[in-house]
Design a protein around this motif. Structure first.
Motif, PDB file in Angstrom:
ATOM      1  N   SER A  86     -17.409  25.464 -22.753  1.00  0.00           N
ATOM      2  CA  SER A  86     -16.110  25.497 -23.134  1.00  0.00           C
ATOM      3  C   SER A  86     -15.349  26.481 -22.549  1.00  0.00           C
ATOM      4  CB  SER A  86     -16.489  26.190 -24.682  1.00  0.00           C
ATOM      5  OG  SER A  86     -16.540  27.510 -24.858  1.00  0.00           O
ATOM      6  N   VAL A  87     -15.968  27.144 -21.239  1.00  0.00           N
ATOM      7  CA  VAL A  87     -14.869  27.460 -20.681  1.00  0.00           C
ATOM      8  C   VAL A  87     -14.949  27.312 -19.212  1.00  0.00           C
ATOM      9  CG1 VAL A  87     -15.441  29.943 -21.728  1.00  0.00           C
ATOM     10  CG2 VAL A  87     -15.844  29.436 -19.000  1.00  0.00           C
ATOM     11  N   LYS A  88     -15.373  25.931 -18.989  1.00  0.00           N
ATOM     12  CA  LYS A  88     -15.465  25.385 -17.590  1.00  0.00           C
ATOM     13  C   LYS A  88     -13.856  24.769 -17.070  1.00  0.00           C
ATOM     14  CE  LYS A  88     -20.443  23.805 -17.629  1.00  0.00           C
ATOM     15  NZ  LYS A  88     -20.937  22.723 -16.918  1.00  0.00           N
ATOM     16  N   GLY A  89     -13.840  25.238 -16.126  1.00  0.00           N
ATOM     17  CA  GLY A  89     -12.504  24.780 -15.557  1.00  0.00           C
ATOM     18  C   GLY A  89     -11.534  25.469 -15.994  1.00  0.00           C
ATOM     19  N   ARG A  90     -11.321  26.619 -16.770  1.00  0.00           N
ATOM     20  CA  ARG A  90     -10.512  27.552 -17.263  1.00  0.00           C
ATOM     21  C   ARG A  90     -10.911  29.182 -16.838  1.00  0.00           C
ATOM     22  NH1 ARG A  90     -10.068  28.691 -22.724  1.00  0.00           N
ATOM     23  NH2 ARG A  90     -11.859  28.262 -23.276  1.00  0.00           N
ATOM     24  N   PHE A  91     -11.994  29.271 -17.240  1.00  0.00           N
ATOM     25  CA  PHE A  91     -12.655  30.738 -16.284  1.00  0.00           C
ATOM     26  C   PHE A  91     -13.090  31.017 -14.620  1.00  0.00           C
ATOM     27  CE2 PHE A  91     -13.408  32.727 -20.899  1.00  0.00           C
ATOM     28  CZ  PHE A  91     -11.832  32.243 -21.299  1.00  0.00           C
ATOM     29  N   THR A  92     -13.209  31.070 -14.270  1.00  0.00           N
ATOM     30  CA  THR A  92     -13.570  31.536 -12.971  1.00  0.00           C
ATOM     31  C   THR A  92     -13.922  33.459 -12.556  1.00  0.00           C
ATOM     32  OG1 THR A  92     -12.232  30.376 -12.127  1.00  0.00           O
ATOM     33  CG2 THR A  92     -13.021  31.843 -11.121  1.00  0.00           C
ATOM     34  N   VAL A  93     -15.277  33.142 -12.671  1.00  0.00           N
ATOM     35  CA  VAL A  93     -16.060  34.771 -12.382  1.00  0.00           C
ATOM     36  C   VAL A  93     -16.379  34.966 -10.522  1.00  0.00           C
ATOM     37  CG1 VAL A  93     -18.643  34.024 -12.229  1.00  0.00           C
ATOM     38  CG2 VAL A  93     -18.232  36.276 -13.203  1.00  0.00           C
ATOM     39  N   SER A  94     -15.996  36.376 -10.404  1.00  0.00           N
ATOM     40  CA  SER A  94     -16.033  36.603  -9.164  1.00  0.00           C
ATOM     41  C   SER A  94     -16.071  38.009  -8.873  1.00  0.00           C
ATOM     42  CB  SER A  94     -14.666  36.240  -8.268  1.00  0.00           C
ATOM     43  OG  SER A  94     -13.091  36.995  -8.814  1.00  0.00           O
ATOM     44  N   ARG A  95     -16.770  38.565  -7.593  1.00  0.00           N
ATOM     45  CA  ARG A  95     -17.141  39.868  -7.404  1.00  0.00           C
ATOM     46  C   ARG A  95     -16.756  40.417  -6.015  1.00  0.00           C
ATOM     47  NH1 ARG A  95     -23.507  39.080  -7.810  1.00  0.00           N
ATOM     48  NH2 ARG A  95     -23.827  41.177  -7.594  1.00  0.00           N
TER      49      ARG A  95
END
Length: 114
Positions: A61-70
């Motif tokens: 449901s979040v693919k293409g909309r959310f990006t995780v990074s560190r």
């Protein structure tokens, strides 16, 4: 280890937010980390995970909309959330992946209005 999530807020559908989470007292910078969320009346669920070699996992449901990074130097994990929908409304938490830190902290509330 203490988890401090921030960056939540109230936005209209289609808007964006960037969440941050600091792992204080954590020495290992190679563990996989993740964002989770819990909507009212629902169980906590995984949203996105980031491995030590930059591999990522997202729920559909979040693919293409959310990006995780560190940022390992800051012991901080981020979640960039774009094109938010009311279904994204929840309290967002960070933790390791899989979860190993017992105290989830207060999380950060994200509210998306239609």
């Amino acid at each position: 280890v203490q988890l401090q999530a921030s960056g939540g807020g109230s936005v209209q559908a289609g808007g964006s937010l960037r969440l941050s989470c600091t792992f204080s007292g954590r020495t290992s910078r190679t563990s996989a980390v993740a964002w989770y969320r819990q909507a009212p009346g629902k169980q906590r669920e995984l949203v996105a995970a980031l491995g030590d070699v930059r591999s990522t996992v997202y729920i559909d449901s979040v693919k293409g909309r959310f990006t995780v990074s560190r940022d390992n130097a800051k012991n901080t994990v981020y979640l960039q959330m774009n094109r938010l929908t009311p279904e994204d409304t929840a309290v967002y938490y960070c933790n390791t992946f899989p979860q190993t830190i017992a105290d989830w902290g207060q999380g950060t509330q994200v509210t998306v209005s239609s």
